[in-house]
Design a protein around this motif. Structure first.
Motif, PDB file in Angstrom:
ATOM      1  N   GLU A 199       0.824  -1.213   0.000  1.00 19.28           N
ATOM      2  CA  GLU A 199       0.000   0.000   0.000  1.00 19.28           C
ATOM      3  C   GLU A 199       0.862   1.269   0.000  1.00 19.28           C
ATOM      4  O   GLU A 199       0.433   2.315  -0.499  1.00 19.28           O
ATOM      5  CB  GLU A 199      -0.986   0.025   1.168  1.00 19.28           C
ATOM      6  CG  GLU A 199      -0.377   0.098   2.552  1.00 19.28           C
ATOM      7  CD  GLU A 199      -0.207  -1.270   3.178  1.00 19.28           C
ATOM      8  OE1 GLU A 199      -0.058  -2.263   2.420  1.00 19.28           O
ATOM      9  OE2 GLU A 199      -0.201  -1.347   4.419  1.00 19.28           O
TER      10      GLU A 199
ATOM     11  N   SER B 200      -6.620   1.168   1.249  1.00 21.91           N
ATOM     12  CA  SER B 200      -5.611   1.540   2.242  1.00 21.91           C
ATOM     13  C   SER B 200      -4.841   2.775   1.777  1.00 21.91           C
ATOM     14  O   SER B 200      -4.675   3.738   2.540  1.00 21.91           O
ATOM     15  CB  SER B 200      -4.658   0.370   2.476  1.00 21.91           C
ATOM     16  OG  SER B 200      -3.722   0.693   3.481  1.00 21.91           O
TER      17      SER B 200
ATOM     18  N   THR C  14      -4.727   6.801   3.347  1.00 20.11           N
ATOM     19  CA  THR C  14      -3.542   7.583   3.741  1.00 20.11           C
ATOM     20  C   THR C  14      -3.393   8.823   2.849  1.00 20.11           C
ATOM     21  O   THR C  14      -2.926   9.866   3.313  1.00 20.11           O
ATOM     22  CB  THR C  14      -2.260   6.730   3.700  1.00 20.11           C
ATOM     23  OG1 THR C  14      -2.165   6.058   2.430  1.00 20.11           O
ATOM     24  CG2 THR C  14      -2.265   5.696   4.815  1.00 20.11           C
TER      25      THR C  14
ATOM     26  N   VAL D 221       2.283   5.057  15.984  1.00 25.47           N
ATOM     27  CA  VAL D 221       1.218   5.707  15.211  1.00 25.47           C
ATOM     28  C   VAL D 221      -0.020   5.979  16.073  1.00 25.47           C
ATOM     29  O   VAL D 221      -0.609   5.034  16.617  1.00 25.47           O
ATOM     30  CB  VAL D 221       0.829   4.812  14.012  1.00 25.47           C
ATOM     31  CG1 VAL D 221      -0.214   5.512  13.149  1.00 25.47           C
ATOM     32  CG2 VAL D 221       2.054   4.456  13.189  1.00 25.47           C
TER      33      VAL D 221
ATOM     34  N   ARG E 275      -3.804   6.341  16.449  1.00 30.15           N
ATOM     35  CA  ARG E 275      -4.860   5.766  15.607  1.00 30.15           C
ATOM     36  C   ARG E 275      -6.246   6.172  16.099  1.00 30.15           C
ATOM     37  O   ARG E 275      -6.415   6.642  17.230  1.00 30.15           O
ATOM     38  CB  ARG E 275      -4.738   4.232  15.587  1.00 30.15           C
ATOM     39  CG  ARG E 275      -3.450   3.765  14.915  1.00 30.15           C
ATOM     40  CD  ARG E 275      -3.374   2.261  14.800  1.00 30.15           C
ATOM     41  NE  ARG E 275      -2.039   1.852  14.357  1.00 30.15           N
ATOM     42  CZ  ARG E 275      -1.663   1.761  13.080  1.00 30.15           C
ATOM     43  NH1 ARG E 275      -2.517   2.056  12.123  1.00 30.15           N
ATOM     44  NH2 ARG E 275      -0.435   1.392  12.762  1.00 30.15           N
TER      45      ARG E 275
ATOM     46  N   TYR F  37      -7.802   6.783  19.833  1.00 27.46           N
ATOM     47  CA  TYR F  37      -6.814   6.955  20.908  1.00 27.46           C
ATOM     48  C   TYR F  37      -7.045   8.319  21.585  1.00 27.46           C
ATOM     49  O   TYR F  37      -7.306   9.309  20.904  1.00 27.46           O
ATOM     50  CB  TYR F  37      -5.387   6.913  20.357  1.00 27.46           C
ATOM     51  CG  TYR F  37      -4.868   5.548  19.941  1.00 27.46           C
ATOM     52  CD1 TYR F  37      -5.699   4.434  19.871  1.00 27.46           C
ATOM     53  CD2 TYR F  37      -3.523   5.387  19.620  1.00 27.46           C
ATOM     54  CE1 TYR F  37      -5.196   3.199  19.486  1.00 27.46           C
ATOM     55  CE2 TYR F  37      -3.022   4.148  19.229  1.00 27.46           C
ATOM     56  CZ  TYR F  37      -3.858   3.056  19.165  1.00 27.46           C
ATOM     57  OH  TYR F  37      -3.367   1.836  18.776  1.00 27.46           O
TER      58      TYR F  37
ATOM     59  N   ALA G 290      -2.220   7.548  10.707  1.00 24.50           N
ATOM     60  CA  ALA G 290      -1.487   6.594   9.870  1.00 24.50           C
ATOM     61  C   ALA G 290      -0.049   7.060   9.728  1.00 24.50           C
ATOM     62  O   ALA G 290       0.244   8.239   9.907  1.00 24.50           O
ATOM     63  CB  ALA G 290      -2.126   6.495   8.482  1.00 24.50           C
ATOM     64  N   PRO G 291       0.827   6.120   9.385  1.00 25.31           N
ATOM     65  CA  PRO G 291       2.174   6.557   9.010  1.00 25.31           C
ATOM     66  C   PRO G 291       2.084   7.333   7.697  1.00 25.31           C
ATOM     67  O   PRO G 291       1.364   6.921   6.798  1.00 25.31           O
ATOM     68  CB  PRO G 291       2.928   5.238   8.817  1.00 25.31           C
ATOM     69  CG  PRO G 291       1.878   4.199   8.611  1.00 25.31           C
ATOM     70  CD  PRO G 291       0.648   4.665   9.291  1.00 25.31           C
TER      71      PRO G 291
ATOM     72  N   ARG H  44      -1.464   3.136  23.463  1.00 26.55           N
ATOM     73  CA  ARG H  44      -1.426   1.881  24.206  1.00 26.55           C
ATOM     74  C   ARG H  44      -0.677   2.043  25.526  1.00 26.55           C
ATOM     75  O   ARG H  44       0.228   1.278  25.847  1.00 26.55           O
ATOM     76  CB  ARG H  44      -0.818   0.788  23.327  1.00 26.55           C
ATOM     77  CG  ARG H  44      -1.495   0.775  21.933  1.00 26.55           C
ATOM     78  CD  ARG H  44      -1.652  -0.562  21.325  1.00 26.55           C
ATOM     79  NE  ARG H  44      -0.429  -1.320  21.227  1.00 26.55           N
ATOM     80  CZ  ARG H  44      -0.425  -2.651  21.090  1.00 26.55           C
ATOM     81  NH1 ARG H  44      -1.555  -3.303  21.080  1.00 26.55           N
ATOM     82  NH2 ARG H  44       0.710  -3.287  20.963  1.00 26.55           N
TER      83      ARG H  44
ATOM     84  N   GLU I 239       3.735  -2.462  13.966  1.00 27.07           N
ATOM     85  CA  GLU I 239       2.707  -1.597  13.396  1.00 27.07           C
ATOM     86  C   GLU I 239       2.810  -1.620  11.887  1.00 27.07           C
ATOM     87  O   GLU I 239       3.894  -1.533  11.325  1.00 27.07           O
ATOM     88  CB  GLU I 239       2.903  -0.141  13.849  1.00 27.07           C
ATOM     89  CG  GLU I 239       2.719   0.064  15.314  1.00 27.07           C
ATOM     90  CD  GLU I 239       2.076   1.401  15.662  1.00 27.07           C
ATOM     91  OE1 GLU I 239       1.178   1.858  14.903  1.00 27.07           O
ATOM     92  OE2 GLU I 239       2.478   1.989  16.668  1.00 27.07           O
ATOM     93  N   SER I 240       1.635  -1.685  11.250  1.00 24.49           N
ATOM     94  CA  SER I 240       1.564  -1.537   9.807  1.00 24.49           C
ATOM     95  C   SER I 240       0.737  -0.298   9.507  1.00 24.49           C
ATOM     96  O   SER I 240       0.298   0.406  10.424  1.00 24.49           O
ATOM     97  CB  SER I 240       0.930  -2.773   9.188  1.00 24.49           C
ATOM     98  OG  SER I 240      -0.409  -2.865   9.602  1.00 24.49           O
ATOM     99  N   THR I 241       0.525  -0.047   8.214  1.00 26.73           N
ATOM    100  CA  THR I 241      -0.262   1.115   7.842  1.00 26.73           C
ATOM    101  C   THR I 241      -1.602   1.114   8.560  1.00 26.73           C
ATOM    102  O   THR I 241      -2.044   2.141   9.064  1.00 26.73           O
ATOM    103  CB  THR I 241      -0.486   1.124   6.320  1.00 26.73           C
ATOM    104  OG1 THR I 241       0.780   1.045   5.680  1.00 26.73           O
ATOM    105  CG2 THR I 241      -1.175   2.392   5.879  1.00 26.73           C
ATOM    106  N   LYS I 242      -2.235  -0.057   8.607  1.00 27.91           N
ATOM    107  CA  LYS I 242      -3.611  -0.104   9.096  1.00 27.91           C
ATOM    108  C   LYS I 242      -3.783  -0.559  10.526  1.00 27.91           C
ATOM    109  O   LYS I 242      -4.853  -0.386  11.089  1.00 27.91           O
ATOM    110  CB  LYS I 242      -4.433  -1.051   8.204  1.00 27.91           C
ATOM    111  CG  LYS I 242      -4.600  -0.591   6.785  1.00 27.91           C
ATOM    112  CD  LYS I 242      -5.285   0.747   6.676  1.00 27.91           C
ATOM    113  CE  LYS I 242      -6.794   0.616   6.556  1.00 27.91           C
ATOM    114  NZ  LYS I 242      -7.403   1.955   6.342  1.00 27.91           N
ATOM    115  N   SER I 243      -2.770  -1.202  11.119  1.00 25.72           N
ATOM    116  CA  SER I 243      -3.045  -1.801  12.419  1.00 25.72           C
ATOM    117  C   SER I 243      -1.782  -1.954  13.260  1.00 25.72           C
ATOM    118  O   SER I 243      -0.674  -1.734  12.784  1.00 25.72           O
ATOM    119  CB  SER I 243      -3.684  -3.183  12.238  1.00 25.72           C
ATOM    120  OG  SER I 243      -2.752  -4.061  11.655  1.00 25.72           O
ATOM    121  N   VAL I 244      -2.003  -2.312  14.506  1.00 29.79           N
ATOM    122  CA  VAL I 244      -0.895  -2.602  15.405  1.00 29.79           C
ATOM    123  C   VAL I 244      -1.176  -3.943  16.071  1.00 29.79           C
ATOM    124  O   VAL I 244      -2.311  -4.246  16.407  1.00 29.79           O
ATOM    125  CB  VAL I 244      -0.708  -1.468  16.436  1.00 29.79           C
ATOM    126  CG1 VAL I 244      -1.977  -1.241  17.235  1.00 29.79           C
ATOM    127  CG2 VAL I 244       0.475  -1.747  17.342  1.00 29.79           C
ATOM    128  N   SER I 245      -0.128  -4.772  16.215  1.00 28.88           N
ATOM    129  CA  SER I 245      -0.295  -6.098  16.808  1.00 28.88           C
ATOM    130  C   SER I 245       0.809  -6.338  17.828  1.00 28.88           C
ATOM    131  O   SER I 245       1.910  -5.805  17.701  1.00 28.88           O
ATOM    132  CB  SER I 245      -0.180  -7.194  15.738  1.00 28.88           C
ATOM    133  OG  SER I 245      -1.029  -6.926  14.657  1.00 28.88           O
TER     134      SER I 245
END
Lengths: 363, 130
Positions: free
Chosen positions: A33, A226, A230, A295, A297, A300, A316-317, A345, B64-70
């Motif tokens: 993406e 996606s 962004t 990031v 999100r 948050y 987003a980044p 977080r 972290e990716s563009t859409k999410s964090v794990s």
């Protein structure tokens, strides 16, 4: 049950990752993406946006009817031009943000978000009773393919009889593209030059193929939702469900300019919006740039000295800035004091407040 | 289709573990399947310092990716002996080479894992999800 656009088979053959979006199976990305995002900034991207809604309002009083149904002044829009506007409820809450195209003297096309267009079509139909205007939701008949990016015009030009250099930003013209009748609009949601091509479903696949072929040497790539998200975030454009909702008025979102109190006659939501406009807002939609790499999100908390002073609506980044970016609603007094953080977080990460948009294309 | 090498062990959290058979030090990363699901990885952090002891199942980092964090989990217990600084600098390695240069950390095993999956079991798990 998830719905598919006429281009679903094409996406699958391209190896797209599909995702459910507002009840539609849509391409999230085809490969990377980030590469899709960068292609739109530097060359061009090809998007399937067939999940969007097309609502036609036709009749001698179509303009006046929309003036009553929406917050904008659409009866003064010149044929062939487009305007960004909104539909609100009686309390001024945003039901959707829209682009309204005036196709000719007595014909308008209202383009609404996938998640909202059924409601928008019903609301407009209810609101225009008594006007000489007929409302038809033609979303099921129309596909929408967008070409976005600095090389869009050179890719599209050889495929059409329309003189694209005469088509201004926020304008629309009927034409033929690759043999298919198309409404060609110079609009988009990426912060780049580009075109949105409204076409009947049966023509979507050949149109996509022709554009893919025509754009090969120019670096056109298929781009998914996606990258779209962004791109619009960098361009500071709101997304319904994130920045905009029925709990938010256009003034809350910093978009009070779309509300035209100076138009003749009343419109749905007017009284409530006049009260909102008369008061100072206590919260403002701002841009945030993170100092670190984590990031911020959607959802948050924005914090200051451990207290919650706002909420992130999108984050987003950012490829263009090289750092994470976000939009957030933040209390005015916290903005005055500065020193904001986002609770990522459990960790308070410093952010800087910046003017929107994050990214503006060079002309 | 993502690849699932036969000679690695796997977890339900979509990590791979290499070197389990000699029982000394194992290398841990994210599977190609997980990397594809995440999309472009933009940030990787392993919280403990080298030398710290972790317990199997602990969330010890994030990706972290563009859409999410794990979360990143410790698949085995033991001492963190190395963290891949290259992947911290260049998180895209997780996408481009998940089983090679995209490895995340190494653990000197003190607590033998008993719930790792074989390649066949992990293949069954991911085909059920996709």
């Amino acid at each position: 049950m998830s719905r598919s656009t006429p281009l679903r088979g094409v996406h699958e053959s391209l190896g797209a990752t599909l995702t459910d979006f507002a009840g539609w199976q849509m391409p999230l990305r085809y490969g990377s993406e980030s590469a899709e995002h960068n292609a739109v900034r530097t060359a061009a991207g090809l998007f399937d946006l067939s999940h969007m809604g097309e609502i036609f309002v036709v009749g001698a009083q179509a303009g006046e009817a929309l003036d009553h149904a929406l917050v904008g002044h659409l009866s003064v829009l010149a044929p062939g031009r487009a305007r960004y506007t909104m539909i609100v409820n009686e309390t001024g809450g945003i039901l959707d943000d829209l682009i309204v195209y005036r196709l000719d003297e007595d014909q308008y096309m209202v383009v609404a978000n996938a998640s909202n267009y059924a409601l928008v079509a019903r609301e407009i139909a209810d609101r225009v009773l008594g006007y000489d205007a007929r409302v038809t939701d033609r979303s099921d008949e129309y596909a929408l393919v967008a070409v976005q990016g600095p090389r869009s015009a050179e890719i599209l030009a050889p495929l059409t009889d329309v003189a694209l250099d005469e088509l201004k930003y926020y304008a629309i013209v009927p034409g033929v593209v690759a043999g298919a009748p198309v409404l060609i609009a110079r609009t988009g949601y990426t912060g780049e030059d580009g075109f949105e091509l409204f076409v009947l479903n049966e023509h979507a696949v050949p149109l996509w193929s022709a554009l893919t072929e025509a754009g090969r040497d120019a670096g056109l790539v298929p781009a998914g939702l996606s990258a779209r998200d962004t791109l619009r975030l960098e361009a500071g454009m709101p997304l319904y469900g994130n920045e905009l909702s029925a709990a938010i008025t256009p003034f809350d979102a910093g978009l009070g300019r779309v509300v035209r109190f100076d138009k003749p006659g009343g419109f749905v939501g007017r009284a409530a919006l006049e009260r909102v406009a008369a008061n100072e807002t206590t919260r403002r939609l701002v841009g945030l740039v993170a100092r670190g790499r984590r990031v911020p999100r959607h959802g948050y908390p924005v914090t200051r000295d451990g207290a919650v002073v706002g909420e992130v609506t999108s984050g987003a980044p950012s490829q263009s800035l090289g750092r994470p970016i976000a939009m957030a609603y933040v209390d005015e007094d916290a903005l005055d004091k500065g020193g904001l953080t986002v609770d990522i977080r459990g960790s308070q990460e410093p952010v800087d407040v910046v003017e929107l948009p994050f990214y503006r294309r060079s002309k | 289709m993502s690849t699932i090498p036969d000679d690695l062990s796997y977890t339900k959290e979509h990590e791979w573990v290499a070197g389990v058979e000699d029982g000394l030090t194992v290398t841990v990363g994210i599977t190609a399947y997980a990397a594809e699901q995440l999309g472009d990885v933009v940030y990787v952090e392993v919280h403990p310092e080298v030398g710290a002891t972790v317990t199997a199942g602990d969330a010890i980092g994030e990706v972290e990716s563009t859409k999410s964090v794990s979360d990143i989990f410790a698949p085995v217990g033991g001492e963190i002996v190395e963290i891949n600084t290259a992947v911290v600098e260049t998180p895209a390695l997780v996408n481009s080479d998940p089983y090679g240069d995209g490895w995340l950390f190494r653990v000197r095993v003190e607590e033998q894992p008993d719930d790792l999956l074989s390649a066949a079991e992990y293949t069954a798990l991911t085909s059920g999800e996709s």
